[in-house]
Design a protein around this motif. Structure first.
Motif, PDB file in Angstrom:
ATOM      1  N   ILE A 118      -5.090  -1.522  -6.619  1.00 10.80           N
ATOM      2  CA  ILE A 118      -6.186  -1.697  -5.905  1.00 10.80           C
ATOM      3  C   ILE A 118      -5.659  -1.785  -4.545  1.00 10.80           C
ATOM      4  CG2 ILE A 118      -7.847  -3.759  -5.491  1.00 10.80           C
ATOM      5  CD1 ILE A 118      -8.133  -3.790  -8.406  1.00 10.80           C
ATOM      6  N   ASP A 119      -4.473  -2.640  -4.232  1.00 10.31           N
ATOM      7  CA  ASP A 119      -3.768  -2.710  -3.034  1.00 10.31           C
ATOM      8  C   ASP A 119      -3.090  -1.389  -2.738  1.00 10.31           C
ATOM      9  OD1 ASP A 119      -2.532  -3.376  -0.764  1.00 10.31           O
ATOM     10  OD2 ASP A 119      -1.045  -4.794  -1.974  1.00 10.31           O
ATOM     11  N   LYS A 120      -3.715  -0.910  -1.485  1.00 10.26           N
ATOM     12  CA  LYS A 120      -3.431   0.530  -1.332  1.00 10.26           C
ATOM     13  C   LYS A 120      -1.867   0.714  -0.892  1.00 10.26           C
ATOM     14  CE  LYS A 120      -4.505   4.088   2.169  1.00 10.26           C
ATOM     15  NZ  LYS A 120      -5.210   4.747   3.282  1.00 10.26           N
ATOM     16  N   ASP A 121      -1.185  -0.251  -0.376  1.00 12.43           N
ATOM     17  CA  ASP A 121       0.310  -0.410  -0.143  1.00 12.43           C
ATOM     18  C   ASP A 121       1.242  -0.241  -1.359  1.00 12.43           C
ATOM     19  OD1 ASP A 121      -0.242  -0.494   2.506  1.00 12.43           O
ATOM     20  OD2 ASP A 121      -0.101  -2.641   2.726  1.00 12.43           O
ATOM     21  N   LYS A 122       0.629  -0.618  -2.546  1.00 10.05           N
ATOM     22  CA  LYS A 122       1.181  -0.491  -3.636  1.00 10.05           C
ATOM     23  C   LYS A 122       1.007   0.747  -4.714  1.00 10.05           C
ATOM     24  CE  LYS A 122       1.412  -5.498  -4.471  1.00 10.05           C
ATOM     25  NZ  LYS A 122       1.009  -6.536  -5.430  1.00 10.05           N
ATOM     26  N   SER A 123       0.283   1.570  -4.087  1.00  8.89           N
ATOM     27  CA  SER A 123      -0.132   2.970  -4.459  1.00  8.89           C
ATOM     28  C   SER A 123       0.692   3.968  -4.097  1.00  8.89           C
ATOM     29  CB  SER A 123      -1.710   3.061  -4.331  1.00  8.89           C
ATOM     30  OG  SER A 123      -2.447   2.359  -5.066  1.00  8.89           O
ATOM     31  N   GLY A 124       0.888   4.986  -4.722  1.00  8.39           N
ATOM     32  CA  GLY A 124       1.462   6.224  -4.054  1.00  8.39           C
ATOM     33  C   GLY A 124       2.585   6.728  -4.941  1.00  8.39           C
ATOM     34  N   THR A 125       3.193   7.664  -4.524  1.00  9.83           N
ATOM     35  CA  THR A 125       4.473   8.271  -4.922  1.00  9.83           C
ATOM     36  C   THR A 125       5.697   7.706  -4.200  1.00  9.83           C
ATOM     37  OG1 THR A 125       3.335  10.344  -5.482  1.00  9.83           O
ATOM     38  CG2 THR A 125       5.573  10.396  -5.403  1.00  9.83           C
ATOM     39  N   PHE A 126       6.645   7.061  -5.052  1.00  6.52           N
ATOM     40  CA  PHE A 126       7.903   6.425  -4.622  1.00  6.52           C
ATOM     41  C   PHE A 126       9.179   7.109  -5.077  1.00  6.52           C
ATOM     42  CE2 PHE A 126       4.605   3.575  -4.918  1.00  6.52           C
ATOM     43  CZ  PHE A 126       4.300   2.674  -3.816  1.00  6.52           C
ATOM     44  N   ASP A 145      14.715   3.139  -0.375  1.00 10.09           N
ATOM     45  CA  ASP A 145      13.252   3.316  -0.924  1.00 10.09           C
ATOM     46  C   ASP A 145      12.396   4.326  -0.067  1.00 10.09           C
ATOM     47  OD1 ASP A 145      14.206   1.681  -3.301  1.00 10.09           O
ATOM     48  OD2 ASP A 145      13.641  -0.293  -1.815  1.00 10.09           O
ATOM     49  N   TRP A 146      11.997   5.324  -0.691  1.00 14.93           N
ATOM     50  CA  TRP A 146      11.221   6.302  -0.148  1.00 14.93           C
ATOM     51  C   TRP A 146       9.471   6.070  -0.458  1.00 14.93           C
ATOM     52  CZ3 TRP A 146      13.382   9.326   3.698  1.00 14.93           C
ATOM     53  CH2 TRP A 146      14.857   9.247   3.511  1.00 14.93           C
ATOM     54  N   VAL A 147       8.843   6.522   0.366  1.00 11.77           N
ATOM     55  CA  VAL A 147       7.483   6.599  -0.190  1.00 11.77           C
ATOM     56  C   VAL A 147       6.812   7.813   0.813  1.00 11.77           C
ATOM     57  CG1 VAL A 147       6.695   4.995   1.783  1.00 11.77           C
ATOM     58  CG2 VAL A 147       5.084   5.192  -0.374  1.00 11.77           C
ATOM     59  N   LYS A 148       5.754   8.193  -0.093  1.00 14.38           N
ATOM     60  CA  LYS A 148       5.284   9.448   0.512  1.00 14.38           C
ATOM     61  C   LYS A 148       4.031   8.995   0.937  1.00 14.38           C
ATOM     62  CE  LYS A 148       4.787  14.159  -0.983  1.00 14.38           C
ATOM     63  NZ  LYS A 148       5.003  15.244  -2.260  1.00 14.38           N
ATOM     64  N   ASP A 149       3.970   9.042   2.506  1.00  7.58           N
ATOM     65  CA  ASP A 149       3.032   8.857   3.384  1.00  7.58           C
ATOM     66  C   ASP A 149       2.454  10.087   4.035  1.00  7.58           C
ATOM     67  OD1 ASP A 149       3.034   6.031   3.122  1.00  7.58           O
ATOM     68  OD2 ASP A 149       4.108   5.764   5.043  1.00  7.58           O
ATOM     69  N   ASP A 150       1.092  10.238   3.715  1.00  9.45           N
ATOM     70  CA  ASP A 150       0.325  11.425   4.118  1.00  9.45           C
ATOM     71  C   ASP A 150       1.411  12.680   3.974  1.00  9.45           C
ATOM     72  OD1 ASP A 150      -1.790   9.511   5.017  1.00  9.45           O
ATOM     73  OD2 ASP A 150      -0.758   9.366   6.715  1.00  9.45           O
TER      74      ASP A 150
END
Length: 191
Positions: A118-126, A145-150
């Motif tokens: 639900i928290d957008k900052d905890k969602s995504g591909t890491f 630690d990497w995250v896929k932003d846009d």
């Protein structure tokens, strides 16, 4: 009216035999299995390529950090989710520099995960990548630690850990002595 089989009563009707669809079920099952297998293979190849790309990027970023220092907070390499100040970056740089130059880099290993929250900052591909280093003073581990932003990979976190913390204790002893005796001249490093 159709003829009944021999020995059957006249009022019993025997429907014509249906053609077997067994062949179609077999062909359909094979096609479905091939489609699923192809999807799995394609996903595996994509995952392998993504892990390979993150490993290379992690090594490049680790070399950049260890040789040039941690990038400033406004560097585009950082994710928008990361909140870091220049003072925190300077503190990390001082910590890294106290162990000397890196003499050897290990091979990075990465794990990827995708999460929904639900928290957008905890969602995504890491992607969590780790590599070993050897410095002049101590071996260590760098975790990125990497995250896929846009659709673009960004750094979400950096952690550098050294196994021989006695280097810091050795540097702290002269500082403690100087703090006890303020009239003592400050020691300078003559490298």
């Amino acid at each position: 009216m159709t003829e009944n089989k021999p020995g059957a009563a006249d009022y019993q009707y025997a429907p014509p035999e249906r053609k077997s669809r067994k062949l179609w079920w077999i062909v359909g099952g094979i096609v479905l299995a091939l489609v699923l297998l192809g999807t799995c293979v394609r996903g595996g190849v994509s995952l392998f390529q993504a892990l390979s790309d993150r490993s290379e990027a992690s090594r490049d970023f680790a070399e950049r950090v260890m040789e040039e220092g941690v990038p400033p907070p406004d560097d585009p390499i950082y994710s928008r989710r990361l909140d870091v100040t220049q003072a925190e970056i300077d503190e990390v740089d001082r910590y890294i520099r106290s162990f000397g130059q890196v003499t050897e880099y290990g091979v990075p290993g990465c794990n990827m995960r995708t999460s929904a929250d639900i928290d957008k900052d905890k969602s995504g591909t890491f992607a969590d990548c780790t590599l070993t280093i050897e410095t002049e003073q101590s071996p260590g581990i760098v975790t990125i630690d990497w995250v896929k932003d846009d659709a673009v990979w960004k750094v979400l976190g950096l952690n550098v850990w050294f196994s021989d913390e006695s280097v810091l204790a050795d540097q702290a002893d002269p500082a403690d002595t100087q703090a006890e005796d303020p009239s003592a001249p400050a020691e300078t490093d003559t490298e």
